[in-house]
Write an enzyme that holds these catalytic residues in place. Structure first.
Site, PDB file in Angstrom:
ATOM      1  N   ASN A  62       0.822  -1.209   0.000  1.00 23.94           N
ATOM      2  CA  ASN A  62       0.000   0.000   0.000  1.00 23.94           C
ATOM      3  C   ASN A  62       0.855   1.259   0.000  1.00 23.94           C
ATOM      4  O   ASN A  62       1.898   1.325   0.641  1.00 23.94           O
ATOM      5  CB  ASN A  62      -1.042  -0.001   1.128  1.00 23.94           C
ATOM      6  CG  ASN A  62      -0.488  -0.261   2.508  1.00 23.94           C
ATOM      7  OD1 ASN A  62       0.490  -0.971   2.674  1.00 23.94           O
ATOM      8  ND2 ASN A  62      -1.114   0.317   3.510  1.00 23.94           N
ATOM      9  N   GLU A  75      -3.078  -4.585  -3.027  1.00 22.41           N
ATOM     10  CA  GLU A  75      -3.569  -5.534  -4.033  1.00 22.41           C
ATOM     11  C   GLU A  75      -3.643  -4.876  -5.404  1.00 22.41           C
ATOM     12  O   GLU A  75      -3.313  -5.483  -6.423  1.00 22.41           O
ATOM     13  CB  GLU A  75      -4.962  -6.045  -3.649  1.00 22.41           C
ATOM     14  CG  GLU A  75      -5.027  -6.845  -2.362  1.00 22.41           C
ATOM     15  CD  GLU A  75      -5.248  -5.992  -1.117  1.00 22.41           C
ATOM     16  OE1 GLU A  75      -4.789  -4.825  -1.089  1.00 22.41           O
ATOM     17  OE2 GLU A  75      -5.861  -6.493  -0.170  1.00 22.41           O
TER      18      GLU A  75
HETATM   19  N1  THU Z   1      -5.357  -1.425   2.508  1.00 21.03           N
HETATM   20  C1  THU Z   1      -4.829  -2.249   1.551  1.00 21.03           C
HETATM   21  O1  THU Z   1      -3.696  -2.065   1.093  1.00 21.03           O
HETATM   22  N2  THU Z   1      -5.592  -3.281   1.118  1.00 21.03           N
HETATM   23  C2  THU Z   1      -6.855  -3.547   1.547  1.00 21.03           C
HETATM   24  O2  THU Z   1      -7.494  -4.443   1.015  1.00 21.03           O
HETATM   25  C3  THU Z   1      -7.414  -2.791   2.653  1.00 21.03           C
HETATM   26  C4  THU Z   1      -6.668  -1.589   3.077  1.00 21.03           C
HETATM   27  C5  THU Z   1      -4.547  -0.287   2.946  1.00 21.03           C
HETATM   28  C6  THU Z   1      -5.091   1.053   2.518  1.00 21.03           C
HETATM   29  C7  THU Z   1      -4.510   1.962   3.576  1.00 21.03           C
HETATM   30  O3  THU Z   1      -3.198   2.336   3.161  1.00 21.03           O
HETATM   31  C8  THU Z   1      -4.395   1.089   4.809  1.00 21.03           C
HETATM   32  O4  THU Z   1      -4.483  -0.254   4.354  1.00 21.03           O
HETATM   33  C9  THU Z   1      -5.468   1.340   5.846  1.00 21.03           C
HETATM   34  O5  THU Z   1      -6.736   1.276   5.287  1.00 21.03           O
END
Ligand code: THU
Length: 161
Positions: A62, A75
């Site tokens: 992320n 993802e």
């Molecule tokens: N996040 C992801 O990378 N994937 C997900 O499926 C859910 C949330 C990240 C987004 C943000 O940077 C952090 O997790 C908190 O929501």
């Protein structure tokens, strides 16, 4: 009136070591990628790793932004990169590892709705399911046969024609 029941089967493995070797290796790549996430605002790190048909592993994590909605989930970082760099390779599996920095997550963390929709697009594109494995920083690992199983009644391109 008739009722339709939707059922999803998910396998749950006690830990990483109970997984088939290929899955464990992919999850290890997701765990490694999770460490490099850029998540200064949520302190919640997520790593995703994809296994392609050619054996290549593509990973992503992320990427957050001071303008919060401009960031992107792990993802989608991973699958958009795979789509851009290897447009003709089928994606066989996706492993996802996620954990809060302050309190290590011990339960499997499922992908958010937007990521389910984005990954479903590639299942439709390649006419083949993508196995989805997900976990926290440690502990049990959940496995679904495809993203369609985590997004029943999903919207895809077949409705557009
Ligand atoms: N996040 C992801 O990378 N994937 C997900 O499926 C859910 C949330 C990240 C987004 C943000 O940077 C952090 O997790 C908190 O929501």
């Amino acid at each position: 009136m008739k009722k339709i029941t939707l059922q999803t089967e998910i396998e749950v493995f006690e830990n990483l070591f109970e997984l088939p070797k290929k899955d464990a290796l992919l999850m290890q790549a997701a765990l490694k990628s999770m460490e490099s996430a850029y998540a200064p605002y949520s302190n919640f790190k997520v790593g995703a790793a994809l296994l392609l048909d050619n054996g290549e592993i593509v990973s992503g994590n992320n990427q957050e932004n001071a303008a919060y909605p401009s960031g992107l989930c792990a993802e989608r970082v991973a699958i958009f990169y795979a789509g851009a760099k290897y447009p003709n390779q089928k994606i066989l599996k996706m492993a996802i590892a996620a954990s809060s920095d302050s309190k290590p997550t011990h339960v499997p963390v499922p992908p958010c709705g937007a990521c389910r929709q984005s990954v479903l697009e590639y299942e439709t594109k390649q006419k083949q399911k993508i196995e989805i494995l997900f976990m926290g920083k440690e502990g049990s690992v959940a496995k679904a046969a495809g993203m369609i199983d985590l997004l029943p009644l999903g919207f895809d391109s077949t409705f557009l024609s």
